[in-house]
Design a protein around this motif. Structure first.
Motif, PDB file in Angstrom:
ATOM      1  N   LEU A 296      29.371   1.194  -2.002  1.00 48.01           N
ATOM      2  CA  LEU A 296      29.661  -0.236  -1.865  1.00 48.01           C
ATOM      3  C   LEU A 296      28.691  -0.907  -0.890  1.00 48.01           C
ATOM      4  CD1 LEU A 296      33.555  -0.088  -1.861  1.00 48.01           C
ATOM      5  CD2 LEU A 296      32.088  -1.009  -3.672  1.00 48.01           C
ATOM      6  N   ASP A 297      28.299  -0.188   0.164  1.00 50.26           N
ATOM      7  CA  ASP A 297      27.262  -0.713   1.058  1.00 50.26           C
ATOM      8  C   ASP A 297      25.971  -0.970   0.276  1.00 50.26           C
ATOM      9  OD1 ASP A 297      28.892  -0.538   3.287  1.00 50.26           O
ATOM     10  OD2 ASP A 297      27.914   1.230   4.139  1.00 50.26           O
ATOM     11  N   ALA A 298      25.586  -0.002  -0.547  1.00 47.51           N
ATOM     12  CA  ALA A 298      24.346  -0.136  -1.311  1.00 47.51           C
ATOM     13  C   ALA A 298      24.410  -1.303  -2.278  1.00 47.51           C
ATOM     14  CB  ALA A 298      24.052   1.163  -2.065  1.00 47.51           C
ATOM     15  N   VAL A 299      25.549  -1.496  -2.936  1.00 46.17           N
ATOM     16  CA  VAL A 299      25.709  -2.615  -3.864  1.00 46.17           C
ATOM     17  C   VAL A 299      25.608  -3.939  -3.118  1.00 46.17           C
ATOM     18  CG1 VAL A 299      27.404  -3.815  -5.308  1.00 46.17           C
ATOM     19  CG2 VAL A 299      26.999  -1.369  -5.621  1.00 46.17           C
ATOM     20  N   SER A 300      26.282  -4.014  -1.974  1.00 43.24           N
ATOM     21  CA  SER A 300      26.232  -5.246  -1.186  1.00 43.24           C
ATOM     22  C   SER A 300      24.805  -5.580  -0.780  1.00 43.24           C
ATOM     23  CB  SER A 300      27.109  -5.096   0.067  1.00 43.24           C
ATOM     24  OG  SER A 300      26.945  -6.189   0.940  1.00 43.24           O
ATOM     25  N   LEU A 301      24.074  -4.586  -0.320  1.00 49.63           N
ATOM     26  CA  LEU A 301      22.697  -4.818   0.112  1.00 49.63           C
ATOM     27  C   LEU A 301      21.802  -5.200  -1.065  1.00 49.63           C
ATOM     28  CD1 LEU A 301      20.627  -4.811   2.366  1.00 49.63           C
ATOM     29  CD2 LEU A 301      20.370  -2.336   2.060  1.00 49.63           C
ATOM     30  N   ALA A 302      21.965  -4.507  -2.185  1.00 51.74           N
ATOM     31  CA  ALA A 302      21.162  -4.829  -3.365  1.00 51.74           C
ATOM     32  C   ALA A 302      21.427  -6.248  -3.847  1.00 51.74           C
ATOM     33  CB  ALA A 302      21.452  -3.825  -4.479  1.00 51.74           C
ATOM     34  N   ASP A 303      22.685  -6.628  -3.902  1.00 48.80           N
ATOM     35  CA  ASP A 303      23.026  -7.982  -4.355  1.00 48.80           C
ATOM     36  C   ASP A 303      22.513  -9.040  -3.396  1.00 48.80           C
ATOM     37  OD1 ASP A 303      24.279  -6.936  -6.567  1.00 48.80           O
ATOM     38  OD2 ASP A 303      26.310  -7.158  -5.771  1.00 48.80           O
ATOM     39  N   ALA A 304      22.538  -8.727  -2.092  1.00 46.92           N
ATOM     40  CA  ALA A 304      22.102  -9.705  -1.096  1.00 46.92           C
ATOM     41  C   ALA A 304      20.613  -9.984  -1.184  1.00 46.92           C
ATOM     42  CB  ALA A 304      22.454  -9.203   0.303  1.00 46.92           C
ATOM     43  N   THR A 305      19.829  -9.039  -1.687  1.00 41.40           N
ATOM     44  CA  THR A 305      18.382  -9.223  -1.738  1.00 41.40           C
ATOM     45  C   THR A 305      17.928 -10.084  -2.915  1.00 41.40           C
ATOM     46  OG1 THR A 305      18.090  -7.181  -3.006  1.00 41.40           O
ATOM     47  CG2 THR A 305      17.953  -7.010  -0.609  1.00 41.40           C
ATOM     48  N   VAL A 306      18.855 -10.415  -3.794  1.00 41.82           N
ATOM     49  CA  VAL A 306      18.497 -11.204  -4.972  1.00 41.82           C
ATOM     50  C   VAL A 306      18.399 -12.682  -4.591  1.00 41.82           C
ATOM     51  CG1 VAL A 306      19.185 -11.927  -7.289  1.00 41.82           C
ATOM     52  CG2 VAL A 306      19.604  -9.573  -6.526  1.00 41.82           C
ATOM     53  N   GLY A 307      17.213 -13.266  -4.759  1.00 42.53           N
ATOM     54  CA  GLY A 307      17.054 -14.700  -4.578  1.00 42.53           C
ATOM     55  C   GLY A 307      16.923 -15.184  -3.155  1.00 42.53           C
ATOM     56  N   GLN A 308      16.755 -14.269  -2.194  1.00 39.06           N
ATOM     57  CA  GLN A 308      16.558 -14.720  -0.814  1.00 39.06           C
ATOM     58  C   GLN A 308      15.684 -13.721  -0.073  1.00 39.06           C
ATOM     59  OE1 GLN A 308      20.318 -15.095   1.257  1.00 39.06           O
ATOM     60  NE2 GLN A 308      21.178 -13.285   0.267  1.00 39.06           N
ATOM     61  N   ASP A 309      15.148 -14.164   1.071  1.00 39.94           N
ATOM     62  CA  ASP A 309      14.240 -13.286   1.814  1.00 39.94           C
ATOM     63  C   ASP A 309      15.018 -12.186   2.538  1.00 39.94           C
ATOM     64  OD1 ASP A 309      15.313 -14.412   4.156  1.00 39.94           O
ATOM     65  OD2 ASP A 309      13.666 -15.836   4.375  1.00 39.94           O
ATOM     66  N   VAL A 310      14.254 -11.264   3.136  1.00 40.48           N
ATOM     67  CA  VAL A 310      14.878 -10.099   3.762  1.00 40.48           C
ATOM     68  C   VAL A 310      15.816 -10.499   4.884  1.00 40.48           C
ATOM     69  CG1 VAL A 310      14.411  -8.043   5.147  1.00 40.48           C
ATOM     70  CG2 VAL A 310      13.037  -8.505   3.118  1.00 40.48           C
ATOM     71  N   ALA A 311      15.424 -11.427   5.724  1.00 36.75           N
ATOM     72  CA  ALA A 311      16.255 -11.828   6.864  1.00 36.75           C
ATOM     73  C   ALA A 311      17.595 -12.378   6.400  1.00 36.75           C
ATOM     74  CB  ALA A 311      15.519 -12.860   7.716  1.00 36.75           C
ATOM     75  N   ALA A 312      17.560 -13.266   5.410  1.00 40.40           N
ATOM     76  CA  ALA A 312      18.809 -13.843   4.899  1.00 40.40           C
ATOM     77  C   ALA A 312      19.654 -12.777   4.204  1.00 40.40           C
ATOM     78  CB  ALA A 312      18.493 -14.992   3.938  1.00 40.40           C
ATOM     79  N   ALA A 313      18.999 -11.888   3.467  1.00 43.71           N
ATOM     80  CA  ALA A 313      19.729 -10.830   2.768  1.00 43.71           C
ATOM     81  C   ALA A 313      20.461  -9.920   3.750  1.00 43.71           C
ATOM     82  CB  ALA A 313      18.761 -10.020   1.913  1.00 43.71           C
ATOM     83  N   LEU A 314      19.792  -9.562   4.843  1.00 46.00           N
ATOM     84  CA  LEU A 314      20.413  -8.662   5.807  1.00 46.00           C
ATOM     85  C   LEU A 314      21.551  -9.329   6.569  1.00 46.00           C
ATOM     86  CD1 LEU A 314      17.363  -6.650   7.170  1.00 46.00           C
ATOM     87  CD2 LEU A 314      19.059  -5.980   5.476  1.00 46.00           C
ATOM     88  N   LEU A 315      21.434 -10.604   6.817  1.00 46.64           N
ATOM     89  CA  LEU A 315      22.550 -11.323   7.446  1.00 46.64           C
ATOM     90  C   LEU A 315      23.769 -11.311   6.535  1.00 46.64           C
ATOM     91  CD1 LEU A 315      20.816 -14.406   9.132  1.00 46.64           C
ATOM     92  CD2 LEU A 315      21.957 -12.472  10.265  1.00 46.64           C
ATOM     93  N   GLN A 316      23.535 -11.532   5.241  1.00 44.08           N
ATOM     94  CA  GLN A 316      24.645 -11.497   4.285  1.00 44.08           C
ATOM     95  C   GLN A 316      25.256 -10.101   4.220  1.00 44.08           C
ATOM     96  OE1 GLN A 316      23.922 -13.167   0.345  1.00 44.08           O
ATOM     97  NE2 GLN A 316      25.283 -11.640  -0.582  1.00 44.08           N
ATOM     98  N   TYR A 317      24.400  -9.085   4.183  1.00 43.47           N
ATOM     99  CA  TYR A 317      24.881  -7.704   4.154  1.00 43.47           C
ATOM    100  C   TYR A 317      25.764  -7.403   5.361  1.00 43.47           C
ATOM    101  CZ  TYR A 317      24.609  -2.602   4.763  1.00 43.47           C
ATOM    102  OH  TYR A 317      24.901  -1.282   4.978  1.00 43.47           O
ATOM    103  N   GLN A 318      25.317  -7.788   6.545  1.00 39.39           N
ATOM    104  CA  GLN A 318      26.108  -7.514   7.742  1.00 39.39           C
ATOM    105  C   GLN A 318      27.430  -8.277   7.721  1.00 39.39           C
ATOM    106  OE1 GLN A 318      24.684  -6.367  11.719  1.00 39.39           O
ATOM    107  NE2 GLN A 318      25.029  -8.509  12.244  1.00 39.39           N
ATOM    108  N   ARG A 319      27.429  -9.526   7.257  1.00 40.08           N
ATOM    109  CA  ARG A 319      28.679 -10.305   7.188  1.00 40.08           C
ATOM    110  C   ARG A 319      29.690  -9.637   6.277  1.00 40.08           C
ATOM    111  NH1 ARG A 319      25.226 -14.857   6.777  1.00 40.08           N
ATOM    112  NH2 ARG A 319      25.597 -14.904   4.521  1.00 40.08           N
ATOM    113  N   GLU A 320      29.217  -9.021   5.193  1.00 38.64           N
ATOM    114  CA  GLU A 320      30.131  -8.405   4.229  1.00 38.64           C
ATOM    115  C   GLU A 320      30.586  -7.012   4.664  1.00 38.64           C
ATOM    116  OE1 GLU A 320      28.242  -8.337   0.436  1.00 38.64           O
ATOM    117  OE2 GLU A 320      28.573 -10.473   0.053  1.00 38.64           O
ATOM    118  N   GLN A 321      29.648  -6.180   5.092  1.00 36.67           N
ATOM    119  CA  GLN A 321      29.971  -4.766   5.284  1.00 36.67           C
ATOM    120  C   GLN A 321      30.423  -4.408   6.691  1.00 36.67           C
ATOM    121  OE1 GLN A 321      30.081  -4.905   1.939  1.00 36.67           O
ATOM    122  NE2 GLN A 321      29.976  -2.677   2.222  1.00 36.67           N
ATOM    123  N   GLN A 322      30.149  -5.259   7.665  1.00 38.13           N
ATOM    124  CA  GLN A 322      30.644  -4.979   9.015  1.00 38.13           C
ATOM    125  C   GLN A 322      32.173  -4.960   9.051  1.00 38.13           C
ATOM    126  OE1 GLN A 322      28.305  -4.706  11.635  1.00 38.13           O
ATOM    127  NE2 GLN A 322      29.809  -4.238  13.221  1.00 38.13           N
TER     128      GLN A 322
END
Length: 383
Positions: A296-322
């Motif tokens: 589920l972590d991997a899915v969240s990170l993969a989905d977050a990288t779609v359509g946005q840069d790395v910084a924004a994707a990682l912020l989204q990943y942390q908001r979801e998986q933390q």
């Protein structure tokens, strides 16, 4: 960045049994793994055995027990050989406009994003969060696995196709079939897996982790170095405390133990680095969701990288998986509270810590997937 594994030359055959959840099956199918009958062993019955071997509680279930090795092989087969490098020992990570992984042999690999899925003893987490260390839960899991063909026929007929519980005072003993050592699921080629949780004080753990030459190995003594007297004692204890059917299987196997820890990372993103799976959070194994969480972590990170840069994707990943990781750790502590409490004086324990209800034990196992779903849903509400 090509995928790099640890310094271990091969991961095939590692790990033991694991529970599968609908969320894990969804992740596997998403990446192209067909979750068919070859992925695990189907079970439909829970049984509880007393010390004499008599069944005193039986309940229906729907469960597929797989193994770490079986899932690893299915995922590994999807990758071209050049994308997966074994025998690489990571030393540290450097960041500037990108991120680089520096290895023990002096080589380095650069990329836009580094995903650290290097487990409970994560080198990457230690670099960025040196103050975060695993928390010992106060008990160990003795593990054993025996090939189906090595189990006496009468015992195999009685317990092999069932998920079996024994409840020695203050302990928890679980046993169930899993794919064989080479991932076979055909009758006669499977294996039987045992997990036996036993409260163990820190000083007793030191003794368990000291080999025959007197060398202390921290909390991770290699199984071949466990002293013969330790193995003889645990086998004798099995025959004294648990049902004779499963005690016989345990004693025919080569047991080893793993101290139980949990861990929470206050942060899982550091520039262009993301912690994933056990590198980020470690929940006690009662949740039965370590592999599912990593997926589920991997899915969240993969989905977050779609359509946005790395910084924004990682912020989204942390908001979801933390919050998801925190929720699973809390659930694991709740499930393991009875075991941890056995090291307290009796007058300091709660009523639930003094005496457990067998029906509560059954219910917690019956509702594992639902509990995982609830933690995931609650974490998304936080987001």
């Amino acid at each position: 960045m090509p995928l790099c594994s640890s310094a271990i030359p091969s991961l095939t055959g590692r790990g033991a049994g694991l529970s599968t959840h609908p969320q894990l099956i969804d992740v596997l199918r998403r990446v192209g793994v067909d979750f068919d009958e070859s992925m695990g062993v189907k079970l439909d019955t829970f049984i509880f055995l007393d010390r004499s071997g008599k069944t005193y509680l039986e309940a229906k279930t729907v469960r597929v027990m797989s193994s770490w090795g079986r899932l690893y092989r299915s995922l590994r087969d999807l990758l071209p050989p050049q994308s997966y490098r074994l025998g690489m020992s990571l030393r540290h990570v450097e960041q500037d406009s990108g991120v680089s992984a520096i290895f023990a042999d002096g080589s380095r690999l650069g990329a836009d994003l580094l995903v650290a899925a290097d487990g409970v003893r994560s080198t990457v987490r230690e670099q960025f969060l040196p103050q975060v260390v695993p928390n010992y839960a106060g008990y160990v899991a003795w593990r054993a696995m025996l090939d189906e063909r090595e189990i006496p026929p009468a015992i195999r007929a009685e317990v092999f196709e069932r998920y079996t519980f024994c409840l020695p005072e203050g302990e928890l003993f679980l046993a169930y079939p899993v794919p064989g050592r080479n991932n076979e699921t055909q009758v006669g080629r499977r294996a039987y897996n045992i997990v036996w949780y036993r409260p163990t004080a820190p000083d007793a753990l030191v003794d368990l982790c000291t080999d025959a030459q007197g060398q202390y190995h921290g909390t991770a003594i290699p199984p071949p170095l466990i002293r013969p007297d330790v193995l003889a004692a645990i086998k004798a204890t099995a025959r004294a405390l648990v049902a004779p059917q499963v005690a016989e299987i345990f004693c025919r196997a080569q047991p080893f133990f793993q101290p139980i820890f949990d861990l929470e990372s206050p942060q899982i993103v550091f520039g262009r680095v993301a912690l994933l799976g056990d590198a980020a959070f470690v929940a006690r194994p009662h949740v039965g969701a370590g592999v599912t969480k990593a997926g589920l972590d991997a899915v969240s990170l993969a989905d977050a990288t779609v359509g946005q840069d790395v910084a924004a994707a990682l912020l989204q990943y942390q908001r979801e998986q933390q919050p998801f990781g925190r929720g699973l750790v809390a659930l694991g502590r709740q499930e393991g509270a009875y075991l941890s409490a056995q090291l307290k004086p009796p007058d300091q324990r709660t009523a639930a810590e003094l005496k457990r209800d067998v029906k509560d034990v059954l219910l917690s196992h019956q509702l594992r997937s639902e509990s995982l779903r609830d933690v995931l849903a609650a974490s998304r509400r936080v987001v």
